[in-house]
Design a protein around this motif. Structure first.
Motif, PDB file in Angstrom:
ATOM      1  N   MET A  71       0.861  -1.184   0.000  1.00 26.60           N
ATOM      2  CA  MET A  71       0.000   0.000   0.000  1.00 26.60           C
ATOM      3  C   MET A  71       0.900   1.238   0.000  1.00 26.60           C
ATOM      4  N   MET A  72       0.522   2.237  -0.786  1.00 34.38           N
ATOM      5  CA  MET A  72       1.285   3.486  -0.859  1.00 34.38           C
ATOM      6  C   MET A  72       0.434   4.634  -0.345  1.00 34.38           C
ATOM      7  N   THR A  73       1.081   5.608   0.270  1.00 38.12           N
ATOM      8  CA  THR A  73       0.362   6.798   0.699  1.00 38.12           C
ATOM      9  C   THR A  73       1.282   8.009   0.710  1.00 38.12           C
ATOM     10  N   ALA A  74       0.693   9.154   0.424  1.00 33.40           N
ATOM     11  CA  ALA A  74       1.415  10.419   0.535  1.00 33.40           C
ATOM     12  C   ALA A  74       0.981  11.146   1.793  1.00 33.40           C
ATOM     13  N   SER A  75      -0.008  10.609   2.480  1.00 31.10           N
ATOM     14  CA  SER A  75      -0.598  11.263   3.630  1.00 31.10           C
ATOM     15  C   SER A  75       0.071  10.845   4.923  1.00 31.10           C
ATOM     16  N   ALA A  76       0.507  11.818   5.692  1.00 32.64           N
ATOM     17  CA  ALA A  76       1.083  11.520   7.003  1.00 32.64           C
ATOM     18  C   ALA A  76      -0.016  11.073   7.966  1.00 32.64           C
ATOM     19  N   GLY A  77      -1.263  11.421   7.694  1.00 31.93           N
ATOM     20  CA  GLY A  77      -2.367  11.097   8.567  1.00 31.93           C
ATOM     21  C   GLY A  77      -2.896   9.681   8.436  1.00 31.93           C
ATOM     22  N   VAL A  78      -2.220   8.845   7.681  1.00 32.72           N
ATOM     23  CA  VAL A  78      -2.688   7.481   7.465  1.00 32.72           C
ATOM     24  C   VAL A  78      -2.264   6.553   8.611  1.00 32.72           C
ATOM     25  N   GLU A  79      -1.548   7.081   9.578  1.00 36.46           N
ATOM     26  CA  GLU A  79      -1.072   6.258  10.690  1.00 36.46           C
ATOM     27  C   GLU A  79      -2.208   5.506  11.368  1.00 36.46           C
ATOM     28  N   SER A  80      -3.391   6.100  11.405  1.00 37.05           N
ATOM     29  CA  SER A  80      -4.526   5.417  12.024  1.00 37.05           C
ATOM     30  C   SER A  80      -4.914   4.168  11.250  1.00 37.05           C
ATOM     31  N   SER A  81      -4.609   4.120   9.958  1.00 36.45           N
ATOM     32  CA  SER A  81      -4.921   2.960   9.128  1.00 36.45           C
ATOM     33  C   SER A  81      -3.780   1.958   9.070  1.00 36.45           C
ATOM     34  N   ARG A  82      -2.594   2.368   9.523  1.00 37.49           N
ATOM     35  CA  ARG A  82      -1.413   1.501   9.437  1.00 37.49           C
ATOM     36  C   ARG A  82      -1.669   0.148  10.088  1.00 37.49           C
ATOM     37  N   SER A  83      -2.250   0.138  11.267  1.00 31.17           N
ATOM     38  CA  SER A  83      -2.467  -1.141  11.956  1.00 31.17           C
ATOM     39  C   SER A  83      -3.451  -2.018  11.190  1.00 31.17           C
ATOM     40  N   ASP A  84      -4.487  -1.411  10.582  1.00 32.20           N
ATOM     41  CA  ASP A  84      -5.431  -2.181   9.765  1.00 32.20           C
ATOM     42  C   ASP A  84      -4.725  -2.770   8.550  1.00 32.20           C
ATOM     43  N   ILE A  85      -3.911  -1.962   7.901  1.00 34.80           N
ATOM     44  CA  ILE A  85      -3.184  -2.398   6.707  1.00 34.80           C
ATOM     45  C   ILE A  85      -2.247  -3.547   7.057  1.00 34.80           C
ATOM     46  N   GLU A  86      -1.491  -3.396   8.123  1.00 37.23           N
ATOM     47  CA  GLU A  86      -0.557  -4.442   8.530  1.00 37.23           C
ATOM     48  C   GLU A  86      -1.289  -5.692   9.011  1.00 37.23           C
ATOM     49  N   ALA A  87      -2.434  -5.531   9.703  1.00 36.96           N
ATOM     50  CA  ALA A  87      -3.211  -6.684  10.154  1.00 36.96           C
ATOM     51  C   ALA A  87      -3.744  -7.491   8.970  1.00 36.96           C
ATOM     52  N   LEU A  88      -3.944  -6.817   7.842  1.00 36.66           N
ATOM     53  CA  LEU A  88      -4.411  -7.490   6.627  1.00 36.66           C
ATOM     54  C   LEU A  88      -3.249  -8.031   5.799  1.00 36.66           C
ATOM     55  N   GLY A  89      -2.050  -7.976   6.349  1.00 42.97           N
ATOM     56  CA  GLY A  89      -0.899  -8.586   5.707  1.00 42.97           C
ATOM     57  C   GLY A  89      -0.272  -7.783   4.591  1.00 42.97           C
ATOM     58  N   ALA A  90      -0.492  -6.483   4.589  1.00 43.58           N
ATOM     59  CA  ALA A  90       0.099  -5.631   3.554  1.00 43.58           C
ATOM     60  C   ALA A  90       1.215  -4.787   4.155  1.00 43.58           C
ATOM     61  N   THR A  91       2.059  -4.269   3.286  1.00 46.73           N
ATOM     62  CA  THR A  91       3.141  -3.374   3.683  1.00 46.73           C
ATOM     63  C   THR A  91       2.769  -1.967   3.265  1.00 46.73           C
ATOM     64  N   LEU A  92       3.046  -0.988   4.114  1.00 47.26           N
ATOM     65  CA  LEU A  92       2.731   0.400   3.811  1.00 47.26           C
ATOM     66  C   LEU A  92       4.022   1.137   3.514  1.00 47.26           C
ATOM     67  N   VAL A  93       4.076   1.847   2.372  1.00 51.48           N
ATOM     68  CA  VAL A  93       5.224   2.674   2.019  1.00 51.48           C
ATOM     69  C   VAL A  93       4.753   4.108   1.802  1.00 51.48           C
ATOM     70  N   GLN A  94       5.640   5.038   2.109  1.00 50.21           N
ATOM     71  CA  GLN A  94       5.342   6.460   2.006  1.00 50.21           C
ATOM     72  C   GLN A  94       5.733   6.988   0.635  1.00 50.21           C
ATOM     73  N   LYS A  95       4.881   7.830   0.027  1.00 49.00           N
ATOM     74  CA  LYS A  95       5.232   8.531  -1.203  1.00 49.00           C
ATOM     75  C   LYS A  95       5.794   9.888  -0.800  1.00 49.00           C
ATOM     76  N   PRO A  96       6.563  10.575  -1.565  1.00 47.71           N
ATOM     77  CA  PRO A  96       6.891  10.230  -2.936  1.00 47.71           C
ATOM     78  C   PRO A  96       7.874   9.078  -2.996  1.00 47.71           C
ATOM     79  N   LEU A  97       7.754   8.321  -4.070  1.00 50.45           N
ATOM     80  CA  LEU A  97       8.652   7.204  -4.301  1.00 50.45           C
ATOM     81  C   LEU A  97       9.819   7.673  -5.150  1.00 50.45           C
ATOM     82  N   SER A  98      10.914   6.989  -5.018  1.00 55.73           N
ATOM     83  CA  SER A  98      12.104   7.326  -5.799  1.00 55.73           C
ATOM     84  C   SER A  98      12.473   6.154  -6.686  1.00 55.73           C
ATOM     85  N   ALA A  99      12.982   6.449  -7.858  1.00 54.60           N
ATOM     86  CA  ALA A  99      13.400   5.408  -8.797  1.00 54.60           C
ATOM     87  C   ALA A  99      14.762   4.830  -8.443  1.00 54.60           C
ATOM     88  N   ARG A 100      15.407   5.331  -7.433  1.00 53.96           N
ATOM     89  CA  ARG A 100      16.750   4.841  -7.043  1.00 53.96           C
ATOM     90  C   ARG A 100      16.684   3.591  -6.255  1.00 53.96           C
TER      91      ARG A 100
END
Length: 100
Positions: A71-100
């Motif tokens: 899961m990707m997000t640009a929002s710092a306020g997604v922390e409340s959803s982090r536990s739901d995302i991780e409980a569902l077995g997904a990984t959360l990464v912060q945008k912006p993403l870099s090609a490096r």
């Protein structure tokens, strides 16, 4: 849309096949129809069905229940959803993403 195009371009240049979806409902439909998926890359905030709802739906379907999801997000306020995302077995990464 711009971030999606950037990611798709980077993945294709690296030799990966991609399937694009503009929103959560389209992502769910694409995952159900694809012959084989290795990974789903989903934005937390999408029009219509958001990323978290799409993730929940994928987890509740036999064909996609074990699909690795990032899961990707640009929002710092997604922390409340982090536990739901991780409980569902997904990984959360912060945008912006870099090609490096």
């Amino acid at each position: 849309a711009e971030t999606r195009r950037l990611i798709v371009d980077l993945l294709r240049r690296a030799g990966h096949r991609t399937i694009e979806a503009r929103d959560g409902a389209a992502a769910i439909a694409a995952a159900e129809k694809a012959p084989q998926l290795d990974l789903a890359l989903i934005d937390v905030r999408m029009p219509g069905t958001d990323g978290l709802e799409a993730l929940r739906t994928l987890r509740n379907k036999e064909r996609t229940c074990a699909l690795p999801v990032v899961m990707m997000t640009a929002s710092a306020g997604v922390e409340s959803s982090r536990s739901d995302i991780e409980a569902l077995g997904a990984t959360l990464v912060q945008k912006p993403l870099s090609a490096r």
